[in-house]
Write an enzyme that holds these catalytic residues in place. Structure first.
Site, mmCIF file in Angstrom:
data_model
loop_
_atom_site.group_PDB
_atom_site.id
_atom_site.type_symbol
_atom_site.label_atom_id
_atom_site.label_comp_id
_atom_site.label_asym_id
_atom_site.label_seq_id
_atom_site.Cartn_x
_atom_site.Cartn_y
_atom_site.Cartn_z
ATOM 1 N N CYS A 251 0.821 -1.212 0.000
ATOM 2 C CA CYS A 251 0.000 0.000 0.000
ATOM 3 C C CYS A 251 0.863 1.274 0.000
ATOM 4 O O CYS A 251 1.492 1.571 -1.009
ATOM 5 C CB CYS A 251 -0.969 -0.046 1.184
ATOM 6 N N HIS B 142 -3.941 -5.718 1.954
ATOM 7 C CA HIS B 142 -3.751 -5.990 3.372
ATOM 8 C C HIS B 142 -4.401 -7.341 3.661
ATOM 9 O O HIS B 142 -4.778 -8.054 2.759
ATOM 10 C CB HIS B 142 -4.406 -4.895 4.215
#
Lengths: 404, 244
Positions: B92, B191
């Site tokens: 990310c 995630h």
């Protein structure tokens, strides 16, 4: 109050009564929907001219609200003790509550709306940390929205130990700072004002670039005593944990700011709070003595693991990722579950497998027991059991054990 | 197979908002299950990133934390070379930091480390939800499952390849691709944590860092994978509906 708002309030109370009989619960949310449908703007009308306190923060807001209500000792006030803290819950609390002072727990995301509608005399800010990131997204974005909302609010009572609440609190006209503690610091690595590094030391915290730093508290804790400049008030809480002493400190500071209550008397009334919306409630259930607890984010888990550490009784962990729980349980990896090593741990809930894997990676042995709390405690020896759930899991568990 | 691995967790205080610490836990758990001892080095804000570890991990973070991480890493002239020379996972914000550049919430562009031939921009809407992808050119890695929560996009250029093709979710926001592979670096928006949900990807990183690994199956993790893929993979849902 206009006749339209009065009629809407009457209908909302009737709807809450029907909901209580048909579905259990408080009926507050349904009352709020009815009130707002029949009289848009009723929240503003029902708070005009009243002494309004709003309580918000990631953790502790339900407890601070309950403690504030208890400390005020006013049977005519309106509040939302069941934790219904979004728009409908707030409207419902005003529809079904008394006509005296108003103390409202407010969801972090709904604070700007609540401030605009109720024009509070004071706002209590406990802390701000990651929670339900699938819904709230980022901590700083919430802090920015709080700062805008609090501009013009007469008074904020805020936790001096959390930079993420101090910065928005500074936008209010006046501040009362309370050293309420901040065990969780992972969301305070950057300064909320300028984005540079924020450092912690033995005397507090401060930005390495701008002038934001921990303000000198007006209230602080020494052991179990709440201390002010020339005041020392013993706190005798039935609620467990250091974090609840911090919650009590914020509640009493808010009560002190109302100016109409003798603070020692208010502090004595805190001992009458034995549970908060079922949290910390002790229940005899199927041969076991259960202690019911809620942990819905990393900061909450950190506090609760500390609280449970001295105890070695079995633990039932119930874990969902539905609606208000947030859809993403990745945050389980933000806190260490190692303190549970060596205890008997039973896991259940709709996302039980996520939690089982998490515990495995911390070398915590656990047993998966699908079904209800009755199924979970069936595999445990008679005696004391801690039951910990996140939001929806806790509500379901509480209903079950209260039924018996 | 190496006897010991050093895993460097880069700036976990800034890049650890979405449970990405779990990636380090998954790596150590799976390495130690094979008898490989692990030493984890957490690099703080005032510390230099070690030059000679086996594996480097960067996680996700909020906008302000990401900007501070960018300033910190760019101040170290050798970081890009170190990460580029070793097996690295970036998630990310970590992905964006390794790109040529990325945009903050106001649309202002910031310089990245330039390790990945990638330019990161902004999605029209925040991407939040379960993701399933099919890995590209990684035959040992089955479908990837994860959870995305980001506003950043990633446009891949010449020498960058995608990590996967999107089956469900948003990913990079361009060409139905998700993540990046380039040299020793694997980067993703997933995630979950991604290495917990995808043990084959964890093993790929470990084997690149430590050499070939013996088989290791974790039934609990396999159950988690099955649950998440059953929920999020439309191909599985169709199969369930059709009864095969």
């Amino acid at each position: 109050m206009s006749s339209r708002v009065g009629m809407a309030r009457y209908a909302a109370r009737a709807a809450a009564g029907v909901a209580r009989r048909l579905r259990g619960g408080s009926g507050t949310v349904i009352a709020g929907h009815v009130l707002e449908a029949l009289a848009p703007g009723a929240v503003e009308a029902l708070t005009t001219g009243r002494d309004v306190t709003l309580v918000t923060g990631t953790n502790g807001k339900t407890s601070i609200t309950a403690l504030t209500v208890a400390a005020l000792g006013d049977e005519h006030l309106a509040s939302n003790p069941d934790g219904a803290n979004t728009r409908a819950g707030i409207a419902g609390a005003l529809a079904t509550g008394g006509d005296g002072a108003v103390v409202l727990e407010t969801d972090e995301g709904w604070l700007p709306w609540a401030v605009a509608q109720t024009r509070p005399a004071r706002v209590v800010l406990s802390n701000l940390s990651r929670d339900q990131l699938s819904r709230h997204h980022e901590v700083r974005a919430l802090a920015v929205s709080w700062r805008a909302a609090l501009a013009g609010v007469p008074l904020v009572i805020a936790n001096a130990d959390d930079p993420a609440v101090v910065w928005p609190a500074l936008a209010a006209r006046r501040q009362v700072w309370v050293a309420a503690g901040a065990r969780w610091t992972a969301d305070a690595a950057t300064c909320p004002a300028c984005g540079r590094a924020c450092r912690r030391g033995p005397t507090g915290w401060g930005c390495t670039s701008c002038d934001l730093r921990r303000p000198r508290p007006h209230w602080w804790l020494e052991g179990n005593d709440l201390c002010g400049e020339d005041t020392r008030i013993p706190l005798r809480l039935d609620l467990p944990g250091r974090f609840n002493l911090g919650n009590a400190a914020l509640a009493l500071a808010a009560v002190d700011a109302t100016g109409g209550v003798q603070l020692h008397d208010a502090a004595r009334r805190l001992a009458d709070v034995h549970a908060v919306a079922g949290r910390y409630q002790r229940v005899r259930f199927r041969g076991h003595d259960l202690r019911m607890m809620l942990a819905k984010n990393p900061a909450g888990w950190l506090e609760l693991l500390d609280l449970m550490a001295p105890d070695r009784c079995p633990v039932v962990l119930v874990f969902n990722a539905d609606g208000v729980d947030g859809r993403d349980p990745s945050w389980l990896y933000d806190v260490s579950f190692a303190p549970l090593r060596g205890r008997t741990v039973v896991v259940q809930g709709r996302r039980a497998t996520d939690l089982m894997v998490r515990l495995e990676l911390d070398d915590v042995e656990a047993r998966l027991v699908r079904g209800s709390i009755a199924d979970a405690v069936w595999v445990l020896p008679a005696g004391r059991v801690d039951v910990v759930g996140n939001y929806t899991a806790f509500q379901t568990a509480l209903k079950e054990v209260r039924r018996g | 197979m190496a006897d010991e691995l050093t895993i460097v967790h880069v700036l976990p205080d800034l890049l650890g908002t979405y449970g990405d610490r779990g990636n380090v836990l998954a790596l150590t758990h799976r390495a130690e299950a094979r008898g490989v001892a692990c030493r984890v080095v957490e690099v703080g804000l005032d510390e230099r990133v070690p030059r000679t570890a086996d594996l480097y991990v960067l996680g996700g973070g909020e906008d302000s934390a990401q900007l501070l991480a960018a300033r910190t890493l760019l101040a170290d002239d050798l970081v890009a070379a170190v990460l580029g020379a070793h097996t690295t996972l970036a998630v990310c914000a970590g992905l964006q930091l390794l790109a040529h550049g990325f945009e903050d919430s106001t649309g202002t562009r910031h310089q990245g480390l330039g390790l990945l031939d990638v330019e990161c921009g902004r999605l029209e809407e925040r991407a939040v939800g379960e993701v399933v992808t099919e890995p590209v050119d990684l035959p040992e890695v089955p479908s990837l499952t994860g959870y995305e929560n980001h506003r950043g996009s990633a446009r891949l250029h010449g020498s960058a390849r995608p990590l996967g093709r999107v089956v469900a979710g948003v990913g990079n926001g361009h060409d139905d691709l998700e993540g990046v592979q380039q040299g020793h670096v694997i980067a993703t928006y997933l995630h979950g944590p991604v290495l917990v949900r995808n043990p084959a990807l964890a093993d790929l990183l470990l084997s690149r860092a430590a050499g070939p690994l013996p088989e290791y199956e974790d039934p609990e993790v396999e159950e988690l994978r099955k649950e998440r893929l059953d929920v999020a993979d439309p191909r599985r849902r169709r199969r369930h509906l059709l009864g095969y």
